[in-house]
Design a protein around this motif. Sequence first.
Motif, PDB file in Angstrom:
ATOM      1  N   ARG A 136       5.709   9.113   2.731  1.00 10.00           N
ATOM      2  CA  ARG A 136       5.392   7.782   2.210  1.00 10.00           C
ATOM      3  C   ARG A 136       3.961   7.398   2.551  1.00 10.00           C
ATOM      4  N   ALA A 180       0.893   6.701  -0.058  1.00  7.63           N
ATOM      5  CA  ALA A 180       0.346   5.338  -0.078  1.00  7.63           C
ATOM      6  C   ALA A 180      -1.151   5.338   0.186  1.00  7.63           C
ATOM      7  N   SER A 225      -3.973   4.308  -2.601  1.00  8.94           N
ATOM      8  CA  SER A 225      -4.765   3.120  -2.270  1.00  8.94           C
ATOM      9  C   SER A 225      -6.259   3.395  -2.346  1.00  8.94           C
ATOM     10  N   LEU A 236       5.756   1.001   3.649  1.00  5.31           N
ATOM     11  CA  LEU A 236       4.835   1.297   2.550  1.00  5.31           C
ATOM     12  C   LEU A 236       5.572   1.947   1.389  1.00  5.31           C
ATOM     13  N   GLY A 265       1.395   2.145  -2.371  1.00  6.43           N
ATOM     14  CA  GLY A 265       0.590   1.398  -1.408  1.00  6.43           C
ATOM     15  C   GLY A 265       1.025  -0.032  -1.177  1.00  6.43           C
ATOM     16  N   SER A 302      -0.594  -5.219  -0.052  1.00  8.24           N
ATOM     17  CA  SER A 302      -0.812  -3.789  -0.279  1.00  8.24           C
ATOM     18  C   SER A 302      -1.685  -3.219   0.823  1.00  8.24           C
TER      19      SER A 302
END
Length: 341
Positions: free
Chosen positions: A48, A52, A56, A110, A114, A160
């Motif tokens: 994850r 993310a 991002s 997350l 993101g 985020s």
Amino acid sequence: MAFARTCSVALVGVEGVVVEVQADLEPGVAAFTLVGLPDKSLTESRDRVRAAVVNSGAEWPQKKLTVGLSPASVPKAGSGFDLAVACAVLGAAERIDPRVLADIVMIGELGLDGRVRPVRGILPAVLAAADAGYEQVVVPECAAAEAALVPGVSVLGVRSLRQLIAVLAEEPVPEEEPDELGRPDPLLAGLRVPGTGAATGMHSLGAAQHDFDHDLADVVGQTSARTAVEVAAAGGHHLFLEGPPGAGKTMLAERLPAVLPTLTREESLEVTAVHSVAGLLPPGKPLIDIAPYCAPHHSATMQSLVGGGPGIARPGAVSLAHRGVLFLDFSDRYFRDHVAR
């Protein structure tokens, strides 16, 4: 060698333990090792967090990465460490100044894109951070009001990972597109788990809505029973109601919380912390300031009554009724076979 650290919180029941999240980068074959007694959901944070960070707009370090959760003797469970792990990795990679991260507690899950998702137990986690002397906390945006209930703590709510990176790096904060009006917030999907028995006998919106729908003034007659309810509420006594079906036992018990006094600030934080861990906080009302009411079914298991479960323990009906009313409605046969003994 590149090193960074930040903090998160592990929940043990309804109590929080501050955990230091350390990230170390060394030359070598790209690998991600997570140590410190993580459970299955926390072990999966490796995938994850990597997704993310990349989604991002940050670069994932292609080095040997070791993330340690200290103290290693405390079991860690849940996905609430994702945000701290991601920032520790970015600090070790010098995307974020490691000195900025050292005194911040981060709590949040997350998503692969993101987004920062809320987790259960935000309030007890922030309380533990405040007791440990931390003054800055980062939580999901939708849980910021719950975290802000703790005095003396500066709360930053982010939606985020991109926003958090920009804030910590002192860059312009990107705007996140709001969700479509009229649709459920996808960040809250799966936060509450229906059908577990934890909320049996409670209003669908949680304990805070219950008392507004039930008032002792609605009861006509039942003079002796009403007096017994008032005496029990005034003195904090147990109350035994006996009678045939339809006599009004449940009706009176449901209205007992309306007679109880409003919870004090300390009592409200205690009750809210328990319901936060259970995932039963009413939407838009982070603080429960009235006495809760819980009425488990007579066939409820021992685990659903006293709490527990595999992995991290969950509050049972007894804990959910803390500072409020626990109504146990037994049939005559069940009472003869179990309670009367």
